[in-house]
Design a protein around this motif. Structure first.
Motif, PDB file in Angstrom:
ATOM      1  N   ALA A 139       0.821  -1.217   0.000  1.00 30.66           N
ATOM      2  CA  ALA A 139       0.000   0.000   0.000  1.00 30.66           C
ATOM      3  C   ALA A 139       0.853   1.265   0.000  1.00 30.66           C
ATOM      4  O   ALA A 139       0.352   2.351  -0.341  1.00 30.66           O
ATOM      5  N   PHE A 140       2.128   1.144   0.384  1.00 29.02           N
ATOM      6  CA  PHE A 140       3.000   2.317   0.431  1.00 29.02           C
ATOM      7  C   PHE A 140       3.941   2.392  -0.770  1.00 29.02           C
ATOM      8  O   PHE A 140       4.607   3.410  -0.974  1.00 29.02           O
ATOM      9  N   THR A 141       3.981   1.310  -1.557  1.00 28.39           N
ATOM     10  CA  THR A 141       4.876   1.281  -2.709  1.00 28.39           C
ATOM     11  C   THR A 141       4.501   2.359  -3.715  1.00 28.39           C
ATOM     12  O   THR A 141       3.327   2.515  -4.071  1.00 28.39           O
ATOM     13  N   ASN A 142       5.487   3.119  -4.120  1.00 25.18           N
ATOM     14  CA  ASN A 142       5.294   4.198  -5.107  1.00 25.18           C
ATOM     15  C   ASN A 142       4.252   5.220  -4.660  1.00 25.18           C
ATOM     16  O   ASN A 142       3.589   5.847  -5.482  1.00 25.18           O
ATOM     17  N   GLY A 143       4.115   5.378  -3.338  1.00 25.74           N
ATOM     18  CA  GLY A 143       3.194   6.390  -2.815  1.00 25.74           C
ATOM     19  C   GLY A 143       1.730   6.093  -3.080  1.00 25.74           C
ATOM     20  O   GLY A 143       0.910   7.018  -3.110  1.00 25.74           O
ATOM     21  N   TRP A 144       1.373   4.784  -3.232  1.00 20.20           N
ATOM     22  CA  TRP A 144      -0.001   4.428  -3.600  1.00 20.20           C
ATOM     23  C   TRP A 144      -1.017   4.991  -2.610  1.00 20.20           C
ATOM     24  O   TRP A 144      -1.985   5.650  -3.014  1.00 20.20           O
TER      25      TRP A 144
END
Length: 579
Positions: free
Chosen positions: A376-381
């Motif tokens: 959920a935090f990958t690439n600022g999702w």
């Protein structure tokens, strides 16, 4: 002449019931006594403008121009007054107040004839719509409006020592003994901070009508509930849903005065991250022509927690991966599979595998790929989707950023001293959680001590410093966009699910022992509205008070574990009022 709105909170159809709810609210503002409020809730939770069978509000609730007002003439005399409106005519002595239905859109909408003289008045009540959206922390999960009740004569199980803690799941409920809600599928409750906030708003101005509209639903995510229809059960082409459409679409349908003025706008290609491997799909939202939209005065929101698997993370930290022996590990495997089926685990991410070698995070667990919060935090999702959500809500409902109130997510893992609810020297966490989830152990009570359930300090710190901190940081960044973000984490730091200054036995499930007596305390002491040190529901709390309902049967209780209890929602409500 003085006037006021007759029922300032028409979500509840009876003015007398509104008065009782307000009196109960005033009581809990000054103390933690929920007795009067719980009595008022039980009497009114189904006498509302929400229809749980159709999953809709009646559009006249929002769009009717007819409003009841109460008028008092400043004239203490026995003269006869004739009051007239578009809808009625009432004659009575002038010293008594009168309730009239008026057309709020018309001028000179009240007429008075007295002693041969004629007067007209233009009375214009203000109408405020409070729109509530979000997940279980918004809906009030864990706090049924009518808790499960039991006939003691029907409880016949007798067990020795630690056994028979599963008696609530074996109880044969009648229809009036099961837990019930304002909305059973979404577990929407009149104990939620959103409802309390709207009810409070209705007390602030005598010339204002506050109309509460809630679509908050337990389990909702940004793209599974808020902007798309929320899945209840099933997969592929065989699915059931918690609601006919998304929360946002349902609200637009209700608030738009003309169906022909509704169009669809594309929000883009999105993905339900918490279902690993699910494909991207096009997301659309309904939009109403501005001149036909009844605009909310406030939007109350709690969203983002399920998008990182917040509850599943607590479950992951609370259930050990291995036992203390080969036999113990066998039981652990059985229990973890059972728990995951009822309330799925969430894996923090690859770091958890490296640090703890947790088998629950290896590939598939119990035939399913666990969601990893780090995704959920990958690439600022999460940040991007939260900001996008705020923007879409502003656009669709024509509200400003400051009219949106979003809350952060408190952790349920600290005791009354602010320490982590861990296993080991303290049995609090263990006693708060053991019940029918552990039926294999219940049959062999000697194995209870080989399965020390409860959060482990390293696991909790790992979640707190990683996922929970990052989740709330992203939510608090909404302030940069002008969103009214209320940080409710600090008040909860000494009120986790294991907080009990009266000792660990206070967290147990009472059961009938071999001598036919309740042990370690009478069942009557398990009322869900007692004043406790904990502000979260333990597994035992919901196992007794939310054991069964019409939507989920005997699995209803598993939805409420680790959610704010009545005192938690009171704390959130008080924090939002300060803002």
């Amino acid at each position: 002449m003085e006037w006021k709105v007759s029922n300032p909170f028409p979500f509840i159809k009876s003015k007398d019931q509104v008065d009782l709810l307000v009196a109960g609210l005033q009581e809990i503002e000054g103390s933690s006594n929920f007795g009067p409020y719980s009595d008022a809730v039980k009497a009114s939770y189904r006498n509302t403008e929400w229809n749980p069978d159709s999953g809709q509000y009646n559009k006249s609730y929002i769009h009717s121009d007819q409003i009841a007002i109460e008028i008092q003439l400043n004239r203490a005399s026995g003269d006869s007054c004739k009051w007239s409106t578009k809808y009625q005519s009432v004659s009575q002595t002038c010293d008594k107040p009168v309730v009239l239905n008026i057309d709020s859109t018309e001028s000179d909408n009240v007429a008075l004839d007295i002693s041969g003289e004629h007067y007209t008045y233009s009375i214009k009540p203000t109408i405020n719509i409070i729109l509530a959206l979000g997940d279980s922390f918004a809906a009030g999960e864990g706090n049924p409006d009518r808790p499960s009740t039991y006939d003691l004569a029907k409880i016949t199980n007798k067990g020795e020592r630690n056994s028979q803690r599963r008696w609530p799941s074996q109880y044969k409920f009648s229809a009036v003994e099961t837990a019930d809600w304002n909305d059973p599928k979404c577990h929407r409750s009149l104990y939620s901070w959103q409802f309390l906030s709207a009810l409070k708003q209705s007390t602030k101005a005598p010339h204002t009508v506050t109309k509460f509209v809630s679509y908050s639903c337990s389990g909702a995510e940004i793209f599974d509930g808020l902007f798309t229809r929320q899945i209840k059960d099933g997969s592929g082409s065989v699915m059931t849903y918690k609601a006919p459409q998304s929360q946002v679409d349902a609200a637009i349908d209700l608030l738009c005065s003309e169906t022909s003025s509704i169009t669809k706008v594309k929000l883009g290609r999105k993905q339900k991250l918490t279902s690993p491997g699910s494909p991207e799909f096009d997301v659309f939202a309904k939009k109403c022509a501005s001149e036909k939209l009844v605009k909310p005065a406030h939007v109350l929101l709690a969203i983002g927690g399920n998008d990182v698997g917040f509850s599943g993370l607590i479950m992951w930290a609370s259930f050990p991966d291995r036992g203390r022996s080969i036999v113990g590990s066998m039981f652990v495997s059985i229990i973890n599979a059972r728990v995951n089926n009822l309330s799925p685990f969430t894996c923090p991410g690859a770091d958890a595998i490296d640090k703890f070698n947790d088998t629950k995070c290896w590939g598939e667990f119990n035939g399913k790929q666990l969601f990893r919060s780090e995704d959920a935090f990958t690439n600022g999702w999460l940040r991007n989707e939260l900001n996008s959500s705020y923007g879409v809500i502003q656009s669709l409902f024509q509200v400003s950023a400051g009219d949106i109130t979003q809350i952060s997510y408190p952790m349920p893992t600290h005791d009354a001293n602010g320490k982590i609810c861990e296993t080991g020297d303290s049995l609090n966490a263990f006693r708060a959680l053991r019940n029918a989830l552990f039926e294999p152990l219940d049959r062999f009570s000697r194995y209870y001590n080989q399965y020390s359930i409860g959060p482990e300090k390293q696991h909790v710190k790992f979640i707190e410093n990683g996922v929970a901190r990052r989740l709330n940081e992203e939510i608090l960044k909404g302030r940069e966009k002008g969103i009214n973000v209320v940080d409710v984490v600090p008040p909860f730091n000494q009120h986790g699910f294991c907080a009990s200054k009266s000792g660990p036995l206070a967290l147990e499930i009472p059961y009938v022992n071999g001598k036919g007596r309740w042990d370690p305390f009478p069942l009557s002491r398990t009322s869900p509205w007692l004043t406790t040190d904990r502000w979260f529901r333990t597994a035992n709390d919901v196992y007794i008070n939310q054991q069964s309902d019409s939507a989920y049967g005997n699995e209803a209780w598993t939805k409420g574990i680790f959610h704010p209890n009545h005192l938690g929602h009171r704390a959130i409500y008080l924090a939002t009022q300060k803002n």
